[in-house]
Every structure is written in C-alpha cells, then in structure tokens.
Design a protein around this motif. Structure first.
Motif, PDB file in Angstrom:
ATOM      1  N   LYS A   1      62.097  53.631  65.818  1.00 44.21           N
ATOM      2  CA  LYS A   1      60.745  53.148  66.074  1.00 44.21           C
ATOM      3  C   LYS A   1      60.229  52.393  64.846  1.00 44.21           C
ATOM      4  N   ILE A   2      59.715  51.197  65.087  1.00 47.15           N
ATOM      5  CA  ILE A   2      59.084  50.413  64.029  1.00 47.15           C
ATOM      6  C   ILE A   2      57.573  50.587  64.130  1.00 47.15           C
ATOM      7  N   VAL A   3      56.934  50.879  62.994  1.00 46.53           N
ATOM      8  CA  VAL A   3      55.481  51.019  62.929  1.00 46.53           C
ATOM      9  C   VAL A   3      54.960  50.075  61.848  1.00 46.53           C
ATOM     10  N   TYR A   4      54.138  49.115  62.243  1.00 49.92           N
ATOM     11  CA  TYR A   4      53.508  48.223  61.270  1.00 49.92           C
ATOM     12  C   TYR A   4      52.204  48.855  60.776  1.00 49.92           C
ATOM     13  N   LEU A   5      51.993  48.792  59.467  1.00 52.62           N
ATOM     14  CA  LEU A   5      50.815  49.374  58.841  1.00 52.62           C
ATOM     15  C   LEU A   5      49.805  48.265  58.570  1.00 52.62           C
TER      16      LEU A   5
ATOM     17  N   ASN B   1      62.376  66.999  62.253  1.00 55.98           N
ATOM     18  CA  ASN B   1      63.270  66.167  63.053  1.00 55.98           C
ATOM     19  C   ASN B   1      62.931  64.673  62.940  1.00 55.98           C
ATOM     20  N   VAL B   2      61.995  64.324  62.050  1.00 55.05           N
ATOM     21  CA  VAL B   2      61.591  62.941  61.871  1.00 55.05           C
ATOM     22  C   VAL B   2      62.130  62.424  60.544  1.00 55.05           C
ATOM     23  N   ASP B   3      62.752  61.258  60.583  1.00 54.47           N
ATOM     24  CA  ASP B   3      63.287  60.627  59.388  1.00 54.47           C
ATOM     25  C   ASP B   3      62.479  59.361  59.109  1.00 54.47           C
ATOM     26  N   ILE B   4      61.670  59.388  58.042  1.00 53.51           N
ATOM     27  CA  ILE B   4      60.780  58.284  57.710  1.00 53.51           C
ATOM     28  C   ILE B   4      61.430  57.367  56.682  1.00 53.51           C
ATOM     29  N   SER B   5      61.334  56.057  56.907  1.00 55.69           N
ATOM     30  CA  SER B   5      61.732  55.052  55.928  1.00 55.69           C
ATOM     31  C   SER B   5      60.581  54.065  55.754  1.00 55.69           C
ATOM     32  N   VAL B   6      60.574  53.353  54.625  1.00 54.39           N
ATOM     33  CA  VAL B   6      59.490  52.412  54.319  1.00 54.39           C
ATOM     34  C   VAL B   6      60.070  51.058  53.941  1.00 54.39           C
ATOM     35  N   LEU B   7      59.474  49.994  54.484  1.00 53.70           N
ATOM     36  CA  LEU B   7      59.829  48.625  54.132  1.00 53.70           C
ATOM     37  C   LEU B   7      58.582  47.906  53.623  1.00 53.70           C
TER      38      LEU B   7
ATOM     39  N   VAL C   1      69.166  43.029  60.567  1.00 53.15           N
ATOM     40  CA  VAL C   1      69.691  43.242  59.214  1.00 53.15           C
ATOM     41  C   VAL C   1      69.571  44.689  58.742  1.00 53.15           C
ATOM     42  N   LEU C   2      68.405  45.295  58.943  1.00 55.59           N
ATOM     43  CA  LEU C   2      68.100  46.554  58.261  1.00 55.59           C
ATOM     44  C   LEU C   2      68.061  47.783  59.148  1.00 55.59           C
ATOM     45  N   PHE C   3      67.445  47.684  60.313  1.00 51.45           N
ATOM     46  CA  PHE C   3      67.056  48.871  61.077  1.00 51.45           C
ATOM     47  C   PHE C   3      67.317  48.620  62.556  1.00 51.45           C
TER      48      PHE C   3
ATOM     49  N   PRO D   1      67.553  50.134  49.773  1.00 55.07           N
ATOM     50  CA  PRO D   1      68.616  50.257  50.772  1.00 55.07           C
ATOM     51  C   PRO D   1      68.771  48.999  51.613  1.00 55.07           C
ATOM     52  N   SER D   2      70.007  48.609  51.863  1.00 61.21           N
ATOM     53  CA  SER D   2      70.281  47.408  52.654  1.00 61.21           C
ATOM     54  C   SER D   2      70.518  47.732  54.124  1.00 61.21           C
ATOM     55  N   LYS D   3      70.618  49.017  54.447  1.00 60.45           N
ATOM     56  CA  LYS D   3      70.818  49.439  55.835  1.00 60.45           C
ATOM     57  C   LYS D   3      70.218  50.823  56.006  1.00 60.45           C
ATOM     58  N   ILE D   4      69.498  51.025  57.104  1.00 62.14           N
ATOM     59  CA  ILE D   4      68.896  52.324  57.394  1.00 62.14           C
ATOM     60  C   ILE D   4      69.508  52.859  58.675  1.00 62.14           C
ATOM     61  N   ASN D   5      70.196  53.978  58.559  1.00 65.06           N
ATOM     62  CA  ASN D   5      70.821  54.627  59.712  1.00 65.06           C
ATOM     63  C   ASN D   5      70.336  56.062  59.800  1.00 65.06           C
ATOM     64  N   SER D   6      69.992  56.483  60.990  1.00 69.16           N
ATOM     65  CA  SER D   6      69.573  57.867  61.204  1.00 69.16           C
ATOM     66  C   SER D   6      70.002  58.280  62.604  1.00 69.16           C
ATOM     67  N   GLU D   7      71.149  58.878  62.707  1.00 69.21           N
ATOM     68  CA  GLU D   7      71.701  59.227  64.017  1.00 69.21           C
ATOM     69  C   GLU D   7      71.243  60.603  64.489  1.00 69.21           C
ATOM     70  N   GLN D   8      70.907  61.492  63.548  1.00 69.20           N
ATOM     71  CA  GLN D   8      70.644  62.881  63.912  1.00 69.20           C
ATOM     72  C   GLN D   8      69.167  63.169  64.179  1.00 69.20           C
ATOM     73  N   LYS D   9      68.281  62.309  63.697  1.00 69.19           N
ATOM     74  CA  LYS D   9      66.857  62.563  63.818  1.00 69.19           C
ATOM     75  C   LYS D   9      66.146  61.395  64.491  1.00 69.19           C
ATOM     76  N   GLU D  10      64.870  61.609  64.822  1.00 70.07           N
ATOM     77  CA  GLU D  10      64.020  60.501  65.248  1.00 70.07           C
ATOM     78  C   GLU D  10      63.746  59.632  64.029  1.00 70.07           C
ATOM     79  N   SER D  11      64.118  58.378  64.098  1.00 67.38           N
ATOM     80  CA  SER D  11      64.003  57.492  62.946  1.00 67.38           C
ATOM     81  C   SER D  11      62.796  56.579  63.103  1.00 67.38           C
ATOM     82  N   ILE D  12      61.955  56.539  62.068  1.00 64.13           N
ATOM     83  CA  ILE D  12      60.756  55.706  62.072  1.00 64.13           C
ATOM     84  C   ILE D  12      60.752  54.850  60.815  1.00 64.13           C
ATOM     85  N   LEU D  13      60.597  53.544  61.002  1.00 71.95           N
ATOM     86  CA  LEU D  13      60.477  52.621  59.876  1.00 71.95           C
ATOM     87  C   LEU D  13      59.032  52.159  59.780  1.00 71.95           C
TER      88      LEU D  13
END
Length: 276
Positions: free
Chosen positions: A141-145, A69-75, A135-137, A27-39
């Motif tokens: 919330k951004i979480v570094y692993l 209610n949490v929307d998880i994405s991975v980069l 560019v992406l997000f 995905p080139s863009k991550i959008n999450s308007e309805q939930k808590e979004s975490i990358l």
C-alpha cells in the motif's frame, strides 16, 4: 562526500532522458512478503526540510504502525521538474543532502526505519506512483503524506482536463491512500469554520456531496488528523528568509539541528547563503 554523491547522481539522472525516477540515498528496493507492507511517501520541495515535514512523517508512522504485522517504509521524494517551483533558492543537490539528514533524523527516532531519498521527473502523483512501483516498491500500500491544501489540489478536476478526475485517477486510487494533517494556527482548532470544513472533508466525500466530481468511495482512502503541535503553521518561506540573512538563531528549533548545522557549514564554504 555526501554532497559529491548527490550532485553526481543528480547529474546522471537529469542527463538520462529515459529515466523518470532515481534513488539517491537509502534502500534501492523494498520487499515485505511476510507482513502488510506500507510505503509512506512525502513528496515535497524540501526547501529546506523542517519539523513540519518531520511531524507529518512521525504522525503517519504512528497512525499506520498499529500492529506487529505492519511493515512501514518511508520515501522522501523530490521532483526536479516542477513547473511551479524552480531550483532556486536552494540547488537540488543541496536539498538532497538535507533530505538525507532528515532521513538520519527519522531513523534516530525510529531505529527500525531506513528511509529512501529519491528524485523524479513527474509532476502528477499518478505518474510518480508508476515509477515508484517499477523501481522501488512493487507490492503493498502506498500512502502519500500531505497537508490539507495539497489534498484539495490533488482532487481538483482542472488539473486533469480533458479527462474527468475519476478517469485520470481511478486505478491510482485503487491502490493508494492519503494521510493529511490539518493546517492553521495551533490555538484555532475548535470552532473556526475553516477547521470544521477540513475535518468534515472526508465525511462530505463519503456522503456524496462532491459527486459526480469526486467519487464517494474515495472517502475511505483519505485520513485526516488534527495537526495540534507547534509546527502546524510552520512556513518554509519564513525559514528561508531567516537563513538568507544568516539569522540562524531564528531558524533554530524549526528544523532538525543536523540540517541547520549543514546549512551553516555550506554557507561558510560558499561565502554566501545557499538560499540566495
């Protein structure tokens, strides 16, 4: 075909002096308007991607994906301008192909996820996050692993002189979290002083033991969990040594099978190891 795509996009990115961040796959863009979004961002050398990387991603997904209610994405992020680690022993385009295969492996285990694979030219997390936001997000919330050793380096003030750590990272920490797994052997987890130190690190920050260097309020931004599986002490360099000798049997079980198959086929095509 995947290799052609990664090589072309990588060359375009490296030749563009104004570009700091570029998406290679996903995905080139991550959008999450309805939930808590975490990358969740795993920023690594991926040389090669292995089950240690996957375990860190899997544990973070399970840790943060606690409600509907949490929307998880991975980069999956690779820096192509790293002063400490050069392009060898595996070329960046090969690593990007393997990162895409790791993305496929993640999606196989978590079908709702479609990870993004990207490259950047920044060395510091602060600068990387600016590019990710641009560019992406944009929101969320951004979480570094990270492994434990990496979080201590991130919070080492010597890398930010002449600024203080808080001056350099204050705004960044407002919108960022860190998820870490402990390091060390699987059977050495209960009474070793090193393990106890790792598990106390967040509490020590919150209690002000590291002030004025590390603000106590940052303790709430860091989550450390015990890495208690067989991959807790996996070594990229040991895997590479086996692969350089084409000892594929020793590498089996240390990295996803689709990545090992890619390495074997690439070695055949090159008539040499891609890690030489």
């Amino acid at each position: 075909m995947a290799g052609i795509i990664s090589q072309r996009k990588l060359e375009e990115f490296r030749s563009d002096e104004n570009s700091r961040f570029s998406i290679i796959y996903g995905p080139s863009k991550i959008n999450s308007e309805q939930k808590e979004s975490i990358l969740l961002i795993l920023d690594s050398s991926f040389n090669p991607p292995h089950y240690g990387h996957y375990t860190l991603i899997k544990r973070a997904i399970e840790s943060y994906n606690t409600t509907s209610n949490v929307d998880i994405s991975v980069l999956l992020l690779l820096s192509v301008k790293n002063a400490d680690k050069g392009e060898k022993p595996a070329a960046f385009d090969k690593r990007l192909d393997m990162m895409e295969l790791l993305s496929d492996h993640i999606q196989g285990e978590f079908p709702s996820l479609n990870p993004t694979v990207a490259v950047c030219k920044s060395a510091k997390f602060v600068d990387k996050s600016i590019s990710v936001r641009n560019v992406l997000f944009e929101k969320g919330k951004i979480v570094y692993l990270l492994g434990f050793d990496t979080i201590t380096r991130v919070l080492d003030p010597k890398y930010y002189v002449p600024q203080t750590l808080e001056e350099a990272m204050g705004d960044f920490m407002t919108h960022t979290r860190f998820f870490c797994l402990t390091r060390g052997e699987e059977d050495d987890k209960t009474d070793s002083q090193e393990f106890i130190k790792q598990m106390k690190y967040v509490d020590d920050i919150s209690d002000g033991i590291y002030e004025p260097i590390i603000p106590r309020k940052w303790g709430s931004k860091i989550k450390i969990e015990v890495n208690n599986n067989s991959y807790c002490s996996i070594s990229s360099s040991e895997i590479r040594r086996s692969l350089m000798q084409k000892d594929y049997a020793s590498a089996k079980g240390k990295l996803p099978s689709n990545i090992l198959e890619y390495i074997i086929e690439s070695d055949k095509e090159a008539k040499s190891s891609i890690f030489i």
